[in-house]
Design an enzyme around this catalytic site. Structure first.
Site, PDB file in Angstrom:
ATOM      1  N   ASP A  23       0.632  -1.186  -0.024  1.00  0.00           N
ATOM      2  CA  ASP A  23      -0.159   0.067  -0.003  1.00  0.00           C
ATOM      3  C   ASP A  23       0.724   1.223   0.030  1.00  0.00           C
ATOM      4  O   ASP A  23       2.086   1.337   0.549  1.00  0.00           O
ATOM      5  CB  ASP A  23      -0.989   0.003   1.175  1.00  0.00           C
ATOM      6  CG  ASP A  23      -2.208   1.302   0.966  1.00  0.00           C
ATOM      7  OD1 ASP A  23      -2.911   1.167   0.410  1.00  0.00           O
ATOM      8  OD2 ASP A  23      -1.619   2.053   1.808  1.00  0.00           O
ATOM      9  N   GLU A  25       1.142   5.652   0.325  1.00  0.00           N
ATOM     10  CA  GLU A  25       0.467   6.784   0.804  1.00  0.00           C
ATOM     11  C   GLU A  25       1.074   7.849   0.248  1.00  0.00           C
ATOM     12  O   GLU A  25       2.234   7.936  -0.259  1.00  0.00           O
ATOM     13  CB  GLU A  25       0.443   7.296   2.324  1.00  0.00           C
ATOM     14  CG  GLU A  25      -0.275   6.287   3.047  1.00  0.00           C
ATOM     15  CD  GLU A  25      -1.702   6.097   3.112  1.00  0.00           C
ATOM     16  OE1 GLU A  25      -2.108   4.727   3.230  1.00  0.00           O
ATOM     17  OE2 GLU A  25      -2.503   7.073   2.471  1.00  0.00           O
ATOM     18  N   HIS A 164      -5.332   4.425   6.827  1.00  0.00           N
ATOM     19  CA  HIS A 164      -4.617   5.196   5.931  1.00  0.00           C
ATOM     20  C   HIS A 164      -3.222   5.357   6.384  1.00  0.00           C
ATOM     21  O   HIS A 164      -2.422   6.443   5.900  1.00  0.00           O
ATOM     22  CB  HIS A 164      -5.263   6.646   5.896  1.00  0.00           C
ATOM     23  CG  HIS A 164      -6.903   6.300   5.426  1.00  0.00           C
ATOM     24  ND1 HIS A 164      -6.833   6.265   4.122  1.00  0.00           N
ATOM     25  CD2 HIS A 164      -7.806   6.568   6.026  1.00  0.00           C
ATOM     26  CE1 HIS A 164      -8.217   6.183   3.800  1.00  0.00           C
ATOM     27  NE2 HIS A 164      -8.742   6.525   4.859  1.00  0.00           N
ATOM     28  N   ASP A 169      -2.509  -0.569   6.739  1.00  0.00           N
ATOM     29  CA  ASP A 169      -3.453  -0.984   5.471  1.00  0.00           C
ATOM     30  C   ASP A 169      -2.956  -2.277   4.598  1.00  0.00           C
ATOM     31  O   ASP A 169      -3.768  -3.002   4.465  1.00  0.00           O
ATOM     32  CB  ASP A 169      -3.753   0.274   4.598  1.00  0.00           C
ATOM     33  CG  ASP A 169      -4.309   1.310   4.985  1.00  0.00           C
ATOM     34  OD1 ASP A 169      -4.855   2.133   4.443  1.00  0.00           O
ATOM     35  OD2 ASP A 169      -4.597   1.214   6.314  1.00  0.00           O
TER      36      ASP A 169
END
Length: 567
Positions: A23, A25, A164, A169
């Site tokens: 994942d 960000e 998040h 995540d």
């Protein structure tokens, strides 16, 4: 000596496949213009975690305030963190040879591919599995209306809740992936090759048809796919018509049946609606009118089953299609109606036979139920009309919510069976009673709404305005909105004045389709709804089955525990 492979060992078995679930960000949503702020990845094989990779990344630019609010990653946190030029080769090495997995993989993989192109690394073209696509392929819309990571984590009850942050995540996505792989295993997908084939890519023909959505507005409404002869192939609802219809021409639509429908479609029509309730109701009505070949549900709303007392001297229960006053229902299938019938007969001394018994001088031979003490043999003249009538009255009062004595009788029977150690019989009777209570509760709530000549309800639209519905005898007669800054009551007056005239019909729902009444009731029941006007009090019977919901919850919890114990 060689050993023949089993079918699930052909190709690369999923249990022997290494997955890197990752994942990102970022500072925004554009891979070509925004930057990565954090990478988190978990390497798994055979259901076991064999490595983790996690680091903040200096994006070398500012992080927008709205992104900080979403992720909690501040400028101070990434100041001094390694730059992507250092992190990217380490991540590529960590993921080398593995299948990449991400939730909404197009976003995450897009950023990594763009980073490779900028920094001069060759994209290794790994196999990529998207858990959003897999979820949409495996789970029904009813089971998972949303495929957001948080929604799937809640659905599967995973131990790590997404927040998040990249590594957290990724860990949550690992658990979601394992649950989804369990589902596909049950339909024969056991190898990586079978999994990839299970998630088909977009065909060129499917992609070319995107233009069919170009004229649609970005508003709530109903869409209709039409075939070459103007026939309606499929009907659906959307909060954003253009965005939803475009999804049918992308890889996110993996259902074979609907891909076939898209291949046949030549046009998409739309009906704009004021809000979600109007869209749902219009969808139901269009499904009934057109009966599209590619819709599976709600095409036969008049095909419900009902439980009624026959009109004779010694009434009995009958499962019928056409309701009349005092009927119990609706039931989605005849089997459910017959289950409710069995539960009623266990609590109310109505006869179970189907012969017609004259009011006087009945002379038939009693059946075995008389010998068992479960019938007083009116067929043999051993019970008069007056002696029998309280049983029919008890059923009517139970359906109307005037008396729950039959439910108390059923619980007493269940307790007696349990005390006699007849646990399987007690469990079977408990399940039948649970089904009966649910049916009574739903029937009474639907009938209560359908009985109202007119009701006006309002819901906040989330932007300072209001959504309105004028409901007459359970049917949506008018719908509209008053946006922020608009005086609401003049809008209500106009909606009432222009609302459809509804002539009440027969039966508990006054002629309204049960599915439509149910949709309206769910909308009204949602938190935040207000009643603007009701021309007579909306009441619920004092002895309604709703008072037994806690009993049903305990009964079903006990049933689930019994099943989990292996029985």
């Amino acid at each position: 000596m060689t050993t023949q492979l089993t079918f699930d060992e052909l190709g690369t078995p999923l249990r022997e496949t290494t997955f890197v679930v990752f994942d990102l960000e970022t500072t925004g949503g554009r891979a070509d213009g925004d930057a990565i702020t954090e990478i988190g990845a978990v390497k798994v094989r055979g259901g076991r975690v064999i490595g983790e990779f996690g680091t903040l990344v200096d994006p070398e630019r500012g992080i927008p305030p709205q992104v900080v609010a979403l992720t909690g990653i501040t400028q101070m946190m990434v100041t001094g963190a390694p730059r992507l030029s250092t992190v990217l080769p380490a991540f590529l090495e960590f993921a080398a040879g593995a299948v990449l997995v991400a939730h909404n993989s197009g976003f995450d993989v897009g950023f990594v591919k763009a980073a490779c192109a900028r920094l001069g690394y060759t994209w290794p073209k790994p196999t990529v599995v998207c858990t959003v696509k897999l979820a949409r392929r495996v789970l029904s819309r009813d089971e998972a209306p949303s495929c957001r990571l948080s929604a799937l984590a809640h659905l599967f009850g995973v131990s790590v809740q997404p927040n998040h942050r990249a590594l957290i995540d990724a860990r949550a996505t690992v658990e979601v992936l394992h649950h989804l792989l369990e589902r596909v295993g049950s339909v024969g997908v056991h190898s990586l090759e079978e999994l990839v084939a299970y998630l088909p890519e977009v065909t060129p023909a499917q992609r070319r048809k995107r233009t069919l959505a170009s004229h649609l507005p970005s508003t709530p409404g109903v869409y209709l796919f039409r075939g070459p002869s103007e026939e309606v192939l499929y009907v659906g609802t959307a909060s954003d018509l253009r965005r939803r219809v475009r999804q049918y021409f992308t890889a996110s639509e993996g259902r074979k049946r609907l891909r076939e429908m898209v291949a046949l479609a030549v046009r998409v029509d739309a009906v704009e609606c004021s809000h979600s309730l109007e869209a749902e109701v219009r969808e139901l009505r269009l499904l009934t009118a057109h009966k599209p070949a590619y819709n599976r549900r709600s095409k036969n709303q008049g095909q419900a089953w009902w439980l009624v007392l026959t009109d004779e001297a010694f009434p009995r229960l009958s499962v019928v299609r056409t309701p009349r006053d005092g009927a119990l229902g609706p039931f989605r299938s005849r089997r459910l109606a017959e289950t409710a019938l069995e539960a009623v007969l266990e609590a109310v001394p109505l006869r179970a036979c189907s012969i017609r018994i004259p009011a006087r001088n009945a002379s038939a031979t009693p059946c075995a139920l008389f010998e068992l003490g479960r019938c007083k043999a009116p067929c043999a003249g051993r019970q008069s009309v007056d002696e029998y009538s309280p049983a029919a009255s008890a059923f009517r009062r139970l359906v109307a919510g005037a008396d729950v004595a039959p439910l108390r009788e059923l619980t007493a029977q269940i307790d007696a069976l349990a005390l006699a150690h007849r646990f399987e019989d007690a469990a079977a009777r408990r399940d039948r009673m649970s089904s009966l209570v649910r049916s009574l509760d739903r029937a009474q709530r639907l009938a209560g709404l359908a009985a109202l000549p007119e009701l006006v309800a309002a819901r906040p639209d989330g932007s300072g305005g209001w959504e309105f519905a004028v409901v007459r005898h359970g049917r949506l007669a008018s719908a509209g909105v008053a946006r922020r800054g608009t005086r609401p009551m003049p809008v209500v007056d106009a909606l009432v004045a222009s609302a459809e005239t509804v002539v009440p019909g027969e039966g508990p729902l006054f002629g309204a389709p049960a599915e439509e009444v149910g949709v309206v009731l769910r909308w009204i029941d949602r938190p935040g709804t207000r009643l603007v006007h009701c021309d007579r009090p909306w009441t619920s019977p004092a002895s309604a089955a709703g008072a037994w919901r806690d009993w049903v919850a305990r009964a079903e919890a006990g049933r689930d525990q019994y099943r989990m114990a292996g029985h």
